[in-house]
Design a protein around this motif. Structure first.
Motif, PDB file in Angstrom:
ATOM      1  N   ALA A 104      -1.554   5.933  -9.141  1.00 18.19           N
ATOM      2  CA  ALA A 104      -1.455   5.040 -10.049  1.00 18.19           C
ATOM      3  C   ALA A 104      -2.867   4.210 -10.601  1.00 18.19           C
ATOM      4  O   ALA A 104      -3.018   3.987 -11.549  1.00 18.19           O
ATOM      5  CB  ALA A 104      -0.374   3.563 -10.008  1.00 18.19           C
ATOM      6  N   ASN A 105      -3.639   4.337  -9.638  1.00 19.14           N
ATOM      7  CA  ASN A 105      -5.081   3.854  -9.516  1.00 19.14           C
ATOM      8  C   ASN A 105      -6.204   4.973  -9.738  1.00 19.14           C
ATOM      9  O   ASN A 105      -7.284   4.500  -9.613  1.00 19.14           O
ATOM     10  CB  ASN A 105      -5.214   2.851  -8.552  1.00 19.14           C
ATOM     11  CG  ASN A 105      -4.432   1.589  -8.986  1.00 19.14           C
ATOM     12  OD1 ASN A 105      -4.968   0.605  -9.521  1.00 19.14           O
ATOM     13  ND2 ASN A 105      -3.533   1.330  -7.915  1.00 19.14           N
ATOM     14  N   SER A 106      -5.552   6.032  -9.938  1.00 19.27           N
ATOM     15  CA  SER A 106      -6.827   7.043 -10.168  1.00 19.27           C
ATOM     16  C   SER A 106      -7.746   7.191 -11.195  1.00 19.27           C
ATOM     17  O   SER A 106      -8.653   7.592 -11.039  1.00 19.27           O
ATOM     18  CB  SER A 106      -6.026   8.420  -9.991  1.00 19.27           C
ATOM     19  OG  SER A 106      -5.305   8.557 -11.178  1.00 19.27           O
ATOM     20  N   GLN A 107      -7.399   6.242 -12.167  1.00 16.01           N
ATOM     21  CA  GLN A 107      -8.341   6.094 -13.220  1.00 16.01           C
ATOM     22  C   GLN A 107      -8.780   4.657 -13.335  1.00 16.01           C
ATOM     23  O   GLN A 107      -9.377   4.128 -14.077  1.00 16.01           O
ATOM     24  CB  GLN A 107      -7.593   6.301 -14.673  1.00 16.01           C
ATOM     25  CG  GLN A 107      -7.121   7.640 -14.672  1.00 16.01           C
ATOM     26  CD  GLN A 107      -8.275   8.905 -14.425  1.00 16.01           C
ATOM     27  OE1 GLN A 107      -9.123   8.705 -15.125  1.00 16.01           O
ATOM     28  NE2 GLN A 107      -8.120   9.722 -14.002  1.00 16.01           N
ATOM     29  N   GLY A 167      -6.039  -8.075  -5.339  1.00 23.05           N
ATOM     30  CA  GLY A 167      -5.534  -7.695  -6.526  1.00 23.05           C
ATOM     31  C   GLY A 167      -6.604  -7.594  -7.553  1.00 23.05           C
ATOM     32  O   GLY A 167      -7.964  -8.131  -7.450  1.00 23.05           O
ATOM     33  N   ASN A 168      -6.488  -7.065  -8.965  1.00 19.40           N
ATOM     34  CA  ASN A 168      -7.622  -7.097  -9.981  1.00 19.40           C
ATOM     35  C   ASN A 168      -8.694  -6.345  -9.189  1.00 19.40           C
ATOM     36  O   ASN A 168      -9.775  -6.605  -9.852  1.00 19.40           O
ATOM     37  CB  ASN A 168      -7.839  -8.430 -10.517  1.00 19.40           C
ATOM     38  CG  ASN A 168      -6.572  -9.212 -10.956  1.00 19.40           C
ATOM     39  OD1 ASN A 168      -5.993  -8.574 -11.992  1.00 19.40           O
ATOM     40  ND2 ASN A 168      -6.530 -10.484 -10.971  1.00 19.40           N
ATOM     41  N   ASN A 169      -8.579  -5.364  -8.510  1.00 20.28           N
ATOM     42  CA  ASN A 169      -9.618  -4.669  -8.014  1.00 20.28           C
ATOM     43  C   ASN A 169     -10.493  -5.547  -7.327  1.00 20.28           C
ATOM     44  O   ASN A 169     -11.864  -5.177  -7.278  1.00 20.28           O
ATOM     45  CB  ASN A 169     -10.483  -3.633  -9.099  1.00 20.28           C
ATOM     46  CG  ASN A 169     -10.742  -2.617  -8.623  1.00 20.28           C
ATOM     47  OD1 ASN A 169     -10.327  -1.982  -7.472  1.00 20.28           O
ATOM     48  ND2 ASN A 169     -11.715  -1.657  -9.451  1.00 20.28           N
ATOM     49  N   CYS A 170     -10.201  -6.466  -6.512  1.00 18.59           N
ATOM     50  CA  CYS A 170     -11.147  -7.600  -6.053  1.00 18.59           C
ATOM     51  C   CYS A 170     -10.692  -7.714  -4.505  1.00 18.59           C
ATOM     52  O   CYS A 170      -9.632  -7.465  -4.054  1.00 18.59           O
ATOM     53  CB  CYS A 170     -10.901  -8.783  -6.543  1.00 18.59           C
ATOM     54  SG  CYS A 170     -11.799  -9.015  -8.243  1.00 18.59           S
ATOM     55  N   TRP A 171     -11.431  -8.094  -3.627  1.00 18.22           N
ATOM     56  CA  TRP A 171     -11.278  -8.474  -2.378  1.00 18.22           C
ATOM     57  C   TRP A 171     -11.858  -9.822  -1.932  1.00 18.22           C
ATOM     58  O   TRP A 171     -12.800 -10.219  -2.751  1.00 18.22           O
ATOM     59  CB  TRP A 171     -12.179  -7.596  -1.357  1.00 18.22           C
ATOM     60  CG  TRP A 171     -11.481  -5.854  -1.282  1.00 18.22           C
ATOM     61  CD1 TRP A 171     -10.643  -5.659  -0.698  1.00 18.22           C
ATOM     62  CD2 TRP A 171     -11.855  -4.904  -2.326  1.00 18.22           C
ATOM     63  NE1 TRP A 171     -10.514  -4.043  -0.870  1.00 18.22           N
ATOM     64  CE2 TRP A 171     -11.126  -3.743  -2.061  1.00 18.22           C
ATOM     65  CE3 TRP A 171     -12.905  -4.877  -3.106  1.00 18.22           C
ATOM     66  CZ2 TRP A 171     -11.423  -2.478  -2.623  1.00 18.22           C
ATOM     67  CZ3 TRP A 171     -13.016  -3.663  -3.813  1.00 18.22           C
ATOM     68  CH2 TRP A 171     -12.349  -2.541  -3.731  1.00 18.22           C
ATOM     69  N   ALA A 179     -16.008   5.678 -10.694  1.00 17.05           N
ATOM     70  CA  ALA A 179     -14.748   6.088 -10.975  1.00 17.05           C
ATOM     71  C   ALA A 179     -14.113   5.753  -9.457  1.00 17.05           C
ATOM     72  O   ALA A 179     -14.768   5.513  -8.510  1.00 17.05           O
ATOM     73  CB  ALA A 179     -14.625   7.379 -11.299  1.00 17.05           C
ATOM     74  N   SER A 180     -12.815   5.775  -9.789  1.00 18.09           N
ATOM     75  CA  SER A 180     -11.745   5.722  -8.462  1.00 18.09           C
ATOM     76  C   SER A 180     -12.150   6.839  -7.492  1.00 18.09           C
ATOM     77  O   SER A 180     -12.577   7.925  -7.961  1.00 18.09           O
ATOM     78  CB  SER A 180     -10.339   5.735  -9.121  1.00 18.09           C
ATOM     79  OG  SER A 180      -9.599   6.123  -7.746  1.00 18.09           O
ATOM     80  N   ASN A 181     -12.238   6.516  -6.234  1.00 14.59           N
ATOM     81  CA  ASN A 181     -12.270   7.800  -5.266  1.00 14.59           C
ATOM     82  C   ASN A 181     -11.174   8.185  -4.845  1.00 14.59           C
ATOM     83  O   ASN A 181     -10.903   8.968  -3.777  1.00 14.59           O
ATOM     84  CB  ASN A 181     -13.110   7.257  -3.929  1.00 14.59           C
ATOM     85  CG  ASN A 181     -12.404   6.108  -3.185  1.00 14.59           C
ATOM     86  OD1 ASN A 181     -11.368   5.855  -3.496  1.00 14.59           O
ATOM     87  ND2 ASN A 181     -12.999   5.647  -1.941  1.00 14.59           N
ATOM     88  N   VAL A 182     -10.036   8.453  -5.582  1.00 12.81           N
ATOM     89  CA  VAL A 182      -8.901   8.698  -5.243  1.00 12.81           C
ATOM     90  C   VAL A 182      -8.777  10.426  -5.593  1.00 12.81           C
ATOM     91  O   VAL A 182      -9.411  10.710  -6.484  1.00 12.81           O
ATOM     92  CB  VAL A 182      -7.597   8.188  -6.324  1.00 12.81           C
ATOM     93  CG1 VAL A 182      -6.146   9.070  -6.061  1.00 12.81           C
ATOM     94  CG2 VAL A 182      -7.188   6.747  -5.652  1.00 12.81           C
ATOM     95  N   LYS A 196     -10.765   1.585  -4.669  1.00 12.40           N
ATOM     96  CA  LYS A 196     -10.852   2.537  -3.352  1.00 12.40           C
ATOM     97  C   LYS A 196      -9.574   2.743  -2.772  1.00 12.40           C
ATOM     98  O   LYS A 196      -8.622   1.975  -2.649  1.00 12.40           O
ATOM     99  CB  LYS A 196     -11.469   1.460  -2.328  1.00 12.40           C
ATOM    100  CG  LYS A 196     -12.869   1.263  -3.071  1.00 12.40           C
ATOM    101  CD  LYS A 196     -13.821   2.334  -2.987  1.00 12.40           C
ATOM    102  CE  LYS A 196     -15.273   1.885  -3.464  1.00 12.40           C
ATOM    103  NZ  LYS A 196     -15.828   3.256  -3.998  1.00 12.40           N
ATOM    104  N   SER A 197      -9.291   4.116  -2.551  1.00 17.42           N
ATOM    105  CA  SER A 197      -7.817   4.624  -1.951  1.00 17.42           C
ATOM    106  C   SER A 197      -7.610   4.090  -0.855  1.00 17.42           C
ATOM    107  O   SER A 197      -8.413   3.650   0.217  1.00 17.42           O
ATOM    108  CB  SER A 197      -7.791   6.138  -2.067  1.00 17.42           C
ATOM    109  OG  SER A 197      -8.898   6.773  -1.091  1.00 17.42           O
ATOM    110  N   GLY A 198      -6.285   4.109  -0.170  1.00 24.35           N
ATOM    111  CA  GLY A 198      -5.680   3.582   0.941  1.00 24.35           C
ATOM    112  C   GLY A 198      -4.948   4.673   1.502  1.00 24.35           C
ATOM    113  O   GLY A 198      -4.744   5.883   0.786  1.00 24.35           O
TER     114      GLY A 198
END
Length: 399
Positions: free
Chosen positions: A25-28, A326-330, A359-362, A33-35
């Motif tokens: 879902a977050n490939s774009q 969330g929101n691409n934050c840590w 870009a996403s690393n997925v 960062k993939s899990g």
């Protein structure tokens, strides 16, 4: 026991599929960062084993590919580091998503309104001061104030074949009283432009006198005697021509020196390279760019550019210990360690690229394979439960 083993397998496979689904879902998603799921067996005193459990979800902090951004404030990180952002309440977050813009107050913010932090430039001209505090980056919207000229220089050649001037004294209105002239533009404290005429008078072989006249606001004429050796090299040191004039339209009177040390005397025509002075008129902001070192530089209508601030990056001893918010934050945790804050390409911090986005690393192909594997695993565990059910049914029938 077989039921609990199968149920634990179903639960673990389901969570693994959730992770895969989230990755896909977050490939774009910019900077995502993939899990990956880490499994652990469960024994609890049993030699056979009680099944499986999810020990944790590990994040892969490898770099994503950099692509062109769509905003002047877009930034991408390669290597270690995170953007450091704060909310209006002062809570700190970290992200790899470099999509930024300005809010109504000029603060550089992400899509959630968190403010990007760094060093603000101060002083004249603006610069990053050593030991400056890390704070919210704010881009000023006002005009760039004028700067008065306080230095200048002229380089070129004076023709040794010119005749000695016989008409004296020097008079800028009398072309026979000087050999050659050129013009230099300068600015006063309000940005008013002044035309400084420089006149060269040959007084003898290898001997010249240079005069300066502020034709915009006439005042005292400045002069300097120049001596050249037989090779045409200027021997006068220092060869500083004073420039002064009266105050003009509210601005302070000019008062600086023109450096003539790069003049030469050869048997060729009188030529002067582009003379230069410091100073400039006021200017309106045309836009800004982010350099590869994180510096935010604004350009103005007066042709000048000015440093506004510099973005900082933060890194951690154990980035895997960061808490996803969330929101691409840590957010920082005791497991991640304290953040190390600095400028890109220093220490163990990675590089920063302006007008680029990470870009996403997925890896979609890998995630599709994982999805098939976890699906098969889910089916296999369900088959375990079905077999246990059939065994129980057989025992019931025996009774």
């Amino acid at each position: 026991m077989g039921f609990s083993q199968g149920l634990s397998g179903l639960n673990a496979s389901s969570q693994a599929l959730d992770v895969v689904g989230n990755n896909i879902a977050n490939s774009q998603t910019v900077g995502f960062k993939s899990g990956s799921v880490a499994f652990a067996d469960v024994f609890a005193g049993s030699q056979v084993g009680m099944g499986v459990q999810v020990a944790g979800v590990n994040q892969n902090f490898s770099d994503g590919v950099l692509g062109a951004g769509s905003s002047a404030l877009d930034m991408g990180i390669q290597g270690n580091g995170f953007f450091r952002m704060v909310t209006e309440a002062g809570r700190v977050f970290y992200s790899r998503n470099g999509q930024f813009q300005t809010d109504e107050n000029g603060y550089v913010v992400n899509n959630q309104g968190m403010r990007l932090t760094g060093y603000m430039a101060t002083g004249t001209p603006p610069a990053i001061q050593q030991g400056a505090p890390v704070g919210e980056i704010q881009i000023p919207t006002g005009q760039m104030p004028a700067r008065a000229s306080d230095a200048g220089s002229i380089s070129g050649n004076l023709d040794s074949g010119n005749d000695v001037v016989s008409v004296t004294p020097f008079d800028p209105a009398d072309g026979d009283s000087y050999t050659y002239s050129t013009q230099v533009n300068a600015y006063d404290s309000l940005g008013n432009e002044h035309a400084i005429n420089v006149y060269y008078v040959k007084t003898a072989d290898n001997q010249w006198t240079a005069y300066s006249v502020d034709s915009t606001s006439p005042g005292t004429q400045g002069s300097v005697n120049l001596t050249f050796d037989t090779s045409g090299k200027l021997t006068t040191n220092p060869a500083d021509l004073p420039v002064s004039g009266a105050a003009y339209q509210g601005g302070a009177a000019l008062n600086f020196n023109l450096d003539l040390s790069n003049l030469s005397q050869q048997a060729s025509e009188n030529t002067m390279d582009s003379p230069s002075t410091t100073g400039y008129p006021p200017g309106l902001m045309n836009g800004y760019t982010v350099g590869d070192n994180g510096q935010i530089i604004a350009s103005y209508s007066n042709g000048e550019s000015q440093l506004l601030g510099q973005v900082v990056l933060s890194n951690f001893t154990n980035p895997g210990g960061l808490q996803s918010a969330g929101n691409n934050c840590w957010t920082e945790t005791p497991e991640s360690g304290q953040p190390v804050i600095g400028i890109a390409d220093t220490g163990n911090l990675g590089s920063l690229r302006g007008n680029m986005l990470e870009a996403s690393n997925v890896d979609l192909s890998k995630e599709m394979v994982n999805m098939i594997v976890y699906q098969r695993n889910y089916q296999s565990n369900s088959q375990t439960i079905k077999t246990q059910s059939e065994l129980l049914q057989t025992l019931v029938n025996l009774g």
